[in-house]
Motif scaffolding. Structure first.
Motif, mmCIF file in Angstrom:
data_model
loop_
_atom_site.group_PDB
_atom_site.id
_atom_site.type_symbol
_atom_site.label_atom_id
_atom_site.label_comp_id
_atom_site.label_asym_id
_atom_site.label_seq_id
_atom_site.Cartn_x
_atom_site.Cartn_y
_atom_site.Cartn_z
ATOM 1 N N ASN A 47 8.113 -10.284 -0.778
ATOM 2 C CA ASN A 47 7.516 -9.448 -1.811
ATOM 3 C C ASN A 47 6.037 -9.778 -1.912
ATOM 4 O OD1 ASN A 47 10.005 -8.355 -2.405
ATOM 5 N ND2 ASN A 47 10.375 -9.719 -4.132
ATOM 6 N N GLY A 48 5.230 -8.736 -2.044
ATOM 7 C CA GLY A 48 3.789 -8.945 -2.177
ATOM 8 C C GLY A 48 3.040 -9.098 -0.874
ATOM 9 N N ALA A 49 3.730 -8.921 0.263
ATOM 10 C CA ALA A 49 3.074 -9.094 1.566
ATOM 11 C C ALA A 49 2.206 -7.909 1.960
ATOM 12 C CB ALA A 49 4.123 -9.346 2.648
ATOM 13 N N GLY A 50 2.337 -6.775 1.267
ATOM 14 C CA GLY A 50 1.511 -5.607 1.578
ATOM 15 C C GLY A 50 2.235 -4.500 2.319
ATOM 16 N N LYS A 51 3.558 -4.553 2.400
ATOM 17 C CA LYS A 51 4.312 -3.530 3.133
ATOM 18 C C LYS A 51 4.156 -2.159 2.471
ATOM 19 C CE LYS A 51 8.128 -5.826 2.541
ATOM 20 N NZ LYS A 51 7.658 -6.986 1.758
ATOM 21 N N SER A 52 4.462 -2.069 1.192
ATOM 22 C CA SER A 52 4.359 -0.786 0.476
ATOM 23 C C SER A 52 2.914 -0.322 0.389
ATOM 24 C CB SER A 52 4.943 -0.910 -0.937
ATOM 25 O OG SER A 52 6.323 -1.203 -0.873
ATOM 26 N N THR A 53 1.997 -1.246 0.185
ATOM 27 C CA THR A 53 0.577 -0.893 0.116
ATOM 28 C C THR A 53 0.107 -0.290 1.436
ATOM 29 O OG1 THR A 53 0.143 -2.596 -1.528
ATOM 30 C CG2 THR A 53 -1.754 -1.804 -0.267
ATOM 31 N N THR A 54 0.566 -0.843 2.544
ATOM 32 C CA THR A 54 0.192 -0.293 3.845
ATOM 33 C C THR A 54 0.690 1.139 3.985
ATOM 34 O OG1 THR A 54 0.149 -2.469 4.865
ATOM 35 C CG2 THR A 54 0.432 -0.588 6.349
ATOM 36 N N MET A 55 1.923 1.391 3.548
ATOM 37 C CA MET A 55 2.452 2.756 3.611
ATOM 38 C C MET A 55 1.645 3.696 2.719
ATOM 39 S SD MET A 55 6.532 2.250 3.803
ATOM 40 C CE MET A 55 7.051 0.565 4.017
ATOM 41 N N ARG A 56 1.250 3.230 1.554
ATOM 42 C CA ARG A 56 0.431 4.046 0.639
ATOM 43 C C ARG A 56 -0.943 4.349 1.269
ATOM 44 N NH1 ARG A 56 1.797 5.057 -4.334
ATOM 45 N NH2 ARG A 56 -0.380 4.997 -5.051
ATOM 46 N N VAL A 57 -1.509 3.387 1.989
ATOM 47 C CA VAL A 57 -2.786 3.611 2.673
ATOM 48 C C VAL A 57 -2.599 4.651 3.782
ATOM 49 C CG1 VAL A 57 -4.497 2.530 4.205
ATOM 50 C CG2 VAL A 57 -3.839 1.400 2.066
ATOM 51 N N ILE A 58 -1.541 4.562 4.548
ATOM 52 C CA ILE A 58 -1.279 5.536 5.623
ATOM 53 C C ILE A 58 -1.209 6.944 5.054
ATOM 54 C CG2 ILE A 58 0.457 6.322 7.297
ATOM 55 C CD1 ILE A 58 1.074 3.263 7.730
ATOM 56 N N LEU A 59 -0.570 7.093 3.884
ATOM 57 C CA LEU A 59 -0.413 8.406 3.256
ATOM 58 C C LEU A 59 -1.626 8.850 2.446
ATOM 59 C CD1 LEU A 59 3.276 8.002 2.080
ATOM 60 C CD2 LEU A 59 2.442 9.468 3.939
ATOM 61 N N GLY A 60 -2.652 8.019 2.393
ATOM 62 C CA GLY A 60 -3.849 8.383 1.642
ATOM 63 C C GLY A 60 -3.684 8.268 0.136
ATOM 64 N N LEU A 61 -2.642 7.588 -0.324
ATOM 65 C CA LEU A 61 -2.430 7.404 -1.758
ATOM 66 C C LEU A 61 -3.262 6.252 -2.303
ATOM 67 C CD1 LEU A 61 1.443 7.858 -1.781
ATOM 68 C CD2 LEU A 61 -0.289 9.529 -2.489
ATOM 69 N N ASP A 62 -3.577 5.295 -1.451
ATOM 70 C CA ASP A 62 -4.491 4.200 -1.766
ATOM 71 C C ASP A 62 -5.556 4.203 -0.678
ATOM 72 O OD1 ASP A 62 -3.076 3.271 -3.967
ATOM 73 O OD2 ASP A 62 -2.087 1.659 -2.878
ATOM 74 N N ALA A 63 -6.778 3.953 -1.075
ATOM 75 C CA ALA A 63 -7.868 3.876 -0.093
ATOM 76 C C ALA A 63 -7.982 2.442 0.410
ATOM 77 C CB ALA A 63 -9.177 4.311 -0.733
ATOM 78 N N PRO A 64 -8.103 2.266 1.723
ATOM 79 C CA PRO A 64 -8.306 0.899 2.223
ATOM 80 C C PRO A 64 -9.713 0.430 1.875
ATOM 81 C CG PRO A 64 -8.541 2.457 4.015
ATOM 82 C CD PRO A 64 -8.122 3.254 2.800
ATOM 83 N N ASP A 65 -9.871 -0.857 1.730
ATOM 84 C CA ASP A 65 -11.196 -1.418 1.494
ATOM 85 C C ASP A 65 -11.897 -1.702 2.820
ATOM 86 O OD1 ASP A 65 -11.101 -1.469 -1.370
ATOM 87 O OD2 ASP A 65 -9.630 -3.070 -1.189
ATOM 88 N N GLY A 66 -11.178 -1.507 3.917
ATOM 89 C CA GLY A 66 -11.738 -1.675 5.248
ATOM 90 C C GLY A 66 -10.730 -1.162 6.258
ATOM 91 N N GLY A 67 -11.204 -0.757 7.409
ATOM 92 C CA GLY A 67 -10.324 -0.247 8.458
ATOM 93 C C GLY A 67 -9.946 1.205 8.227
ATOM 94 N N TRP A 68 -8.965 1.664 8.980
ATOM 95 C CA TRP A 68 -8.540 3.055 8.881
ATOM 96 C C TRP A 68 -7.065 3.199 9.238
ATOM 97 C CZ3 TRP A 68 -6.964 4.216 13.765
ATOM 98 C CH2 TRP A 68 -7.589 3.578 14.823
ATOM 99 N N ALA A 69 -6.494 4.331 8.837
ATOM 100 C CA ALA A 69 -5.100 4.663 9.146
ATOM 101 C C ALA A 69 -5.061 6.134 9.557
ATOM 102 C CB ALA A 69 -4.210 4.421 7.931
ATOM 103 N N LEU A 70 -4.370 6.405 10.667
ATOM 104 C CA LEU A 70 -4.282 7.769 11.195
ATOM 105 C C LEU A 70 -2.828 8.159 11.451
ATOM 106 C CD1 LEU A 70 -7.104 7.528 13.901
ATOM 107 C CD2 LEU A 70 -7.321 8.333 11.531
ATOM 108 N N VAL A 71 -2.567 9.431 11.309
ATOM 109 C CA VAL A 71 -1.263 10.014 11.634
ATOM 110 C C VAL A 71 -1.539 11.116 12.647
ATOM 111 C CG1 VAL A 71 0.719 11.297 10.745
ATOM 112 C CG2 VAL A 71 -0.319 9.485 9.355
ATOM 113 N N GLY A 72 -0.997 10.966 13.842
ATOM 114 C CA GLY A 72 -1.269 11.954 14.884
ATOM 115 C C GLY A 72 -2.751 12.067 15.204
ATOM 116 N N GLY A 73 -3.498 10.955 15.042
ATOM 117 C CA GLY A 73 -4.913 10.938 15.385
ATOM 118 C C GLY A 73 -5.843 11.367 14.268
#
Length: 171
Positions: A47-73
């Motif tokens: 718990n708290g490792a960032g699994k759900s947060t990573t999914m939220r970043v992929i979906l654009g629900l949370d903005a990353p503070d660095g890096g990027w996430a893409l779906v189909g490019g």
């Protein structure tokens, strides 16, 4: 590629250098990975490792503070008809409780330009046929989870992302 410009896409989902902070707390730094379509891939961690947060970043629900996430490019938020690219279930309780399960799915189908017959198909695939015309607010956790899985399948996407998919599910 902040804007997800022209590039060779190796995965349905790509994350590079993802970093997320919540105030002074660094949730995850430097996470990079690619997930190809048709592969079952899981995040495992405490718990708290960032699994759900990573999914939220992929979906654009949370903005990353660095890096990027893409779906189909491309960034998920820039996709036309995003449910046809990536289906997701993050929170089975994210529904309008006064709406029937069928109307929940119909609303989403219409927002994506999908045929309403797809609603009945995903309801049957997820075992919701007998409950689909009841108000979703009266669903058990397992039935809400089934509705969320039906939602993730609605656009028949090449990739689906689910958080705690077996939570509340009966055998």
């Amino acid at each position: 590629p902040e804007g997800g410009g022209s590039r060779c896409v190796t995965g349905a989902i790509e994350v590079s250098g993802r970093c997320k902070r919540f105030g002074p707390v660094l949730a995850r730094a430097g996470m990079s990975f690619a997930v190809r379509s048709g592969r079952v891939t899981g995040f495992i961690g405490p718990n708290g490792a960032g699994k759900s947060t990573t999914m939220r970043v992929i979906l654009g629900l949370d903005a990353p503070d660095g890096g990027w996430a893409l779906v189909g490019g491309r960034p998920y938020r820039s996709l036309e008809r995003p449910l046809t690219h990536l289906g997701s279930l993050l929170d089975a309780s994210a529904l309008q409780p006064g709406r029937t399960g069928r109307n929940h799915l119909l609303w989403l189908a219409r927002s994506q330009g999908l045929d309403s017959r797809r609603v009945d198909r995903v309801a049957a695939q997820t075992g919701l046929e007998t409950a689909i015309r009841r108000k979703a607010g009266g669903y058990s956790l397992g039935m809400r989870q089934r509705l969320g899985i039906a939602t993730a399948r609605l656009g028949d996407p090449p990739a689906r992302m689910v958080d705690e998919p077996l939570n509340g599910m009966e055998p």
